[in-house]
Design an enzyme around this catalytic site. Structure first.
Site, PDB file in Angstrom:
ATOM      1  N   LYS A  94     -42.010 -19.521  -1.154  1.00  0.00           N
ATOM      2  CA  LYS A  94     -41.863 -20.791  -1.663  1.00  0.00           C
ATOM      3  C   LYS A  94     -40.810 -21.141  -2.831  1.00  0.00           C
ATOM      4  O   LYS A  94     -39.674 -21.455  -3.076  1.00  0.00           O
ATOM      5  CB  LYS A  94     -43.517 -21.530  -2.913  1.00  0.00           C
ATOM      6  CG  LYS A  94     -44.436 -21.578  -1.094  1.00  0.00           C
ATOM      7  CD  LYS A  94     -43.787 -22.799   0.224  1.00  0.00           C
ATOM      8  CE  LYS A  94     -44.707 -23.393   0.743  1.00  0.00           C
ATOM      9  NZ  LYS A  94     -44.521 -24.073   2.506  1.00  0.00           N
TER      10      LYS A  94
ATOM     11  N   HIS B  59     -59.071 -23.205   2.020  1.00  0.00           N
ATOM     12  CA  HIS B  59     -58.898 -23.963   0.423  1.00  0.00           C
ATOM     13  C   HIS B  59     -60.406 -24.997   0.106  1.00  0.00           C
ATOM     14  O   HIS B  59     -61.153 -25.028   1.188  1.00  0.00           O
ATOM     15  CB  HIS B  59     -58.221 -25.122   0.651  1.00  0.00           C
ATOM     16  CG  HIS B  59     -56.726 -24.600   0.193  1.00  0.00           C
ATOM     17  ND1 HIS B  59     -55.461 -24.362   1.938  1.00  0.00           N
ATOM     18  CD2 HIS B  59     -55.494 -24.243  -0.529  1.00  0.00           C
ATOM     19  CE1 HIS B  59     -54.326 -24.759   1.614  1.00  0.00           C
ATOM     20  NE2 HIS B  59     -54.332 -23.638   0.914  1.00  0.00           N
TER      21      HIS B  59
ATOM     22  N   TYR C 130     -47.402 -15.696  -1.555  1.00  0.00           N
ATOM     23  CA  TYR C 130     -46.513 -17.144  -1.333  1.00  0.00           C
ATOM     24  C   TYR C 130     -45.940 -18.201  -2.175  1.00  0.00           C
ATOM     25  O   TYR C 130     -45.002 -19.094  -2.125  1.00  0.00           O
ATOM     26  CB  TYR C 130     -48.122 -17.896  -0.649  1.00  0.00           C
ATOM     27  CG  TYR C 130     -48.044 -19.042  -0.972  1.00  0.00           C
ATOM     28  CD1 TYR C 130     -48.419 -19.704   1.121  1.00  0.00           C
ATOM     29  CD2 TYR C 130     -48.692 -20.325  -1.681  1.00  0.00           C
ATOM     30  CE1 TYR C 130     -47.854 -20.693   1.339  1.00  0.00           C
ATOM     31  CE2 TYR C 130     -48.766 -21.906  -1.292  1.00  0.00           C
ATOM     32  CZ  TYR C 130     -48.114 -21.704   0.257  1.00  0.00           C
ATOM     33  OH  TYR C 130     -48.315 -23.097   0.867  1.00  0.00           O
TER      34      TYR C 130
ATOM     35  N   SER D  41     -45.328 -25.722  -2.783  1.00  0.00           N
ATOM     36  CA  SER D  41     -46.676 -26.162  -4.085  1.00  0.00           C
ATOM     37  C   SER D  41     -46.890 -25.812  -4.944  1.00  0.00           C
ATOM     38  O   SER D  41     -46.334 -25.183  -5.964  1.00  0.00           O
ATOM     39  CB  SER D  41     -47.457 -24.799  -3.201  1.00  0.00           C
ATOM     40  OG  SER D  41     -48.191 -24.567  -3.497  1.00  0.00           O
ATOM     41  N   SER D  42     -48.124 -26.471  -5.753  1.00  0.00           N
ATOM     42  CA  SER D  42     -47.546 -26.538  -7.173  1.00  0.00           C
ATOM     43  C   SER D  42     -48.532 -25.593  -7.717  1.00  0.00           C
ATOM     44  O   SER D  42     -47.756 -24.509  -8.352  1.00  0.00           O
ATOM     45  CB  SER D  42     -49.122 -27.224  -7.979  1.00  0.00           C
ATOM     46  OG  SER D  42     -50.442 -26.891  -7.103  1.00  0.00           O
ATOM     47  N   CYS D  43     -48.181 -24.021  -6.842  1.00  0.00           N
ATOM     48  CA  CYS D  43     -48.904 -22.331  -7.138  1.00  0.00           C
ATOM     49  C   CYS D  43     -47.272 -21.716  -7.575  1.00  0.00           C
ATOM     50  O   CYS D  43     -47.005 -20.385  -7.853  1.00  0.00           O
ATOM     51  CB  CYS D  43     -49.412 -21.688  -6.769  1.00  0.00           C
ATOM     52  SG  CYS D  43     -48.645 -21.113  -4.916  1.00  0.00           S
TER      53      CYS D  43
HETATM   54  O1  GFB Z   1     -58.627 -24.573  -2.538  1.00  0.00           O
HETATM   55  P1  GFB Z   1     -58.356 -22.524  -3.675  1.00  0.00           P
HETATM   56  O2  GFB Z   1     -58.135 -22.101  -2.260  1.00  0.00           O
HETATM   57  O3  GFB Z   1     -57.471 -22.058  -3.494  1.00  0.00           O
HETATM   58  O4  GFB Z   1     -59.498 -22.104  -3.985  1.00  0.00           O
HETATM   59  P2  GFB Z   1     -56.168 -22.612  -5.492  1.00  0.00           P
HETATM   60  C1  GFB Z   1     -59.442 -21.507  -5.868  1.00  0.00           C
HETATM   61  C2  GFB Z   1     -60.684 -22.409  -6.414  1.00  0.00           C
HETATM   62  O5  GFB Z   1     -62.101 -22.238  -5.705  1.00  0.00           O
HETATM   63  C3  GFB Z   1     -61.772 -20.987  -7.093  1.00  0.00           C
HETATM   64  C4  GFB Z   1     -63.307 -21.954  -5.815  1.00  0.00           C
HETATM   65  O6  GFB Z   1     -61.825 -21.198  -8.808  1.00  0.00           O
HETATM   66  C5  GFB Z   1     -62.315 -21.003  -6.203  1.00  0.00           C
HETATM   67  O7  GFB Z   1     -63.166 -19.654  -7.496  1.00  0.00           O
HETATM   68  N1  GFB Z   1     -64.349 -21.933  -4.824  1.00  0.00           N
HETATM   69  C6  GFB Z   1     -65.135 -22.165  -5.381  1.00  0.00           C
HETATM   70  C7  GFB Z   1     -64.035 -21.429  -3.781  1.00  0.00           C
HETATM   71  N2  GFB Z   1     -65.998 -21.880  -3.720  1.00  0.00           N
HETATM   72  C8  GFB Z   1     -65.155 -21.574  -2.968  1.00  0.00           C
HETATM   73  C9  GFB Z   1     -65.060 -21.362  -1.438  1.00  0.00           C
HETATM   74  O8  GFB Z   1     -65.355 -21.270  -0.861  1.00  0.00           O
HETATM   75  N3  GFB Z   1     -63.605 -21.335  -1.490  1.00  0.00           N
HETATM   76  C10 GFB Z   1     -62.757 -21.669  -1.419  1.00  0.00           C
HETATM   77  N4  GFB Z   1     -61.435 -21.149  -1.164  1.00  0.00           N
HETATM   78  N5  GFB Z   1     -62.409 -21.690  -3.305  1.00  0.00           N
HETATM   79  C11 GFB Z   1     -54.410 -22.096  -3.272  1.00  0.00           C
HETATM   80  C12 GFB Z   1     -53.537 -20.786  -2.966  1.00  0.00           C
HETATM   81  O9  GFB Z   1     -55.054 -21.953  -5.123  1.00  0.00           O
HETATM   82  O10 GFB Z   1     -53.493 -23.738  -3.904  1.00  0.00           O
HETATM   83  C13 GFB Z   1     -52.734 -21.064  -2.380  1.00  0.00           C
HETATM   84  O11 GFB Z   1     -54.406 -19.945  -3.463  1.00  0.00           O
HETATM   85  C14 GFB Z   1     -52.121 -22.638  -2.874  1.00  0.00           C
HETATM   86  O12 GFB Z   1     -51.343 -20.541  -2.692  1.00  0.00           O
HETATM   87  C15 GFB Z   1     -52.261 -23.840  -2.484  1.00  0.00           C
HETATM   88  O13 GFB Z   1     -50.884 -22.948  -3.612  1.00  0.00           O
HETATM   89  C16 GFB Z   1     -52.864 -25.319  -2.783  1.00  0.00           C
HETATM   90  O14 GFB Z   1     -56.358 -23.729  -5.550  1.00  0.00           O
HETATM   91  O15 GFB Z   1     -56.912 -20.768  -6.703  1.00  0.00           O
END
Ligand code: GFB
Length: 327
Positions: free
Chosen positions: A142, A181, A138, A109-111
């Protein structure tokens, strides 16, 4: 090139990534699969995993089984994220080695990269700085998977390759409002706002973080390409090489869904990593680049979402927790 007739095991074939891999592999002429549902084979159980590999001896393995989720799920269930992922990958890698799998692809994963890594992020930035705290457990799991693959290759001469996908989306995604996500969460939220004729949608954070998104069919294509053409231990980034702000993503999704109201931001919710854009020059030099634009991909994903009758009506019979790769 992989032999199209040999036995392929896709771990996690019920999830978004695993199901996309099976579709793509079939398109590419593979016809000999062994697939096990999560209820049939618990990969966190080493005895079950060993017995499966001993009995079936797959030739090629795609390790897409994992506990995954968005920022809320990662932050809320850190023990589940580290333990399940460490267990699944430890078992699969060990028995893949022991039962002589010819080639294995591990999905990272990119994280895994440092929170403040220079952008775009090159493969060599791994382990050069501190991680984003919201998904550190996580990411550590990874990273352990990557180092495990490299160590098995060094010590036992296996052919385990590791790829680092950017943020993925597409059919079979998890649309849970809390655990998903950002892209599927927003698709569902705008869809329901539209159905209920709301004039306002509130998303999390500031809307200013930048993210790169790749359709899962492109990811699956890249994985097949690398299984055919790449045999080294060094990790390979998979992405489009382009990012947008979460605010721009919200506007794009509102447009696809037809929502014309106001978009607001709840700054009490976390933003996560400020920017996560992969440098994909290694993959491009190997000969692969993405083909599904974000706008087309979101349209296709929304059509798929609407094909599920309960979703189209705004009802979700089986919201799942942050586990969508089908471990
Ligand atoms: O996809 P996401 O949850 O994960 O996106 P990450 C998070 C970003 O989207 C943050 C905004 O900047 C949130 O504030 N966001 C806005 C929201 N509204 C929402 C919403 O309703 N739901 C969610 N989920 N986010 C993940 C990692 O990071 O990326 C995992 O936690 C994994 O481990 C994945 O690596 C690819 O991009 O921040």
């Amino acid at each position: 090139m992989l032999d199209r007739h040999r036995l392929v095991y896709v771990a996690g074939h019920e999830g978004m990534v695993g199901s996309a891999l099976v579709r793509k592999l079939r398109q590419k002429g593979f016809n000999n699969f062994i697939l096990r549902k999560r209820a049939e084979l618990d990969l966190t159980d080493s005895v079950q995993t060993r017995d499966f590999f001993r009995e079936h001896s797959p030739d090629y393995v795609y390790l897409a089984a994992a506990q995954v989720g968005g920022i809320y799920a990662n932050n809320t269930y850190p023990a589940d994220f580290i333990w399940n992922n460490l267990s699944i990958q430890s078992n699969v890698l060990k028995y893949a080695m022991e039962f002589k799998v010819r080639k294995l692809l591990f999905l990272g994963s990119s994280c895994i990269y440092p929170r403040m890594a220079p952008q775009p992020i090159k493969e060599e930035y791994l382990l050069t700085g501190l991680l984003e705290p919201t998904n550190e457990p996580y990411a550590i799991a990874k990273i352990a998977g990557i180092i495990s693959c490299q160590s098995f290759n060094r010590q036992y001469g296996t052919n385990f390759i590791s790829v680092m996908p950017t943020n993925l989306y597409g059919p079979n995604d998890n649309y849970d409002q809390l655990n998903a996500h950002v892209l599927p969460s927003l698709l569902r939220r705008f869809h329901e706002a539209q159905l209920q004729k709301q004039d306002k949608v509130v998303n999390w954070g500031s809307g200013s973080p930048r993210r790169e998104f790749l359709h899962v069919d492109d990811l699956a294509d890249a994985c097949c390409f690398l299984m055919d053409h790449y045999d080294q231990s060094g990790i390979v980034n998979i992405g489009s090489g382009q990012d947008i702000t979460i605010g721009e993503l919200a506007e794009l999704i509102a447009d696809v869904v037809g929502f014309r109201g106001i978009i607001e931001w709840d700054r009490t919710k976390p933003d996560g990593t400020p920017r996560k854009l992969l440098d994909v020059s290694k993959l491009t030099a190997l000969g692969w680049s993405y083909s599904i634009s974000l706008e087309d991909g979101i349209r296709m994903t929304y059509e798929d979402f609407l094909r599920q009758p309960a979703r189209a009506r705004g009802m979700f019979a089986h919201d799942r927790s942050g586990d969508n790769q089908g471990a």
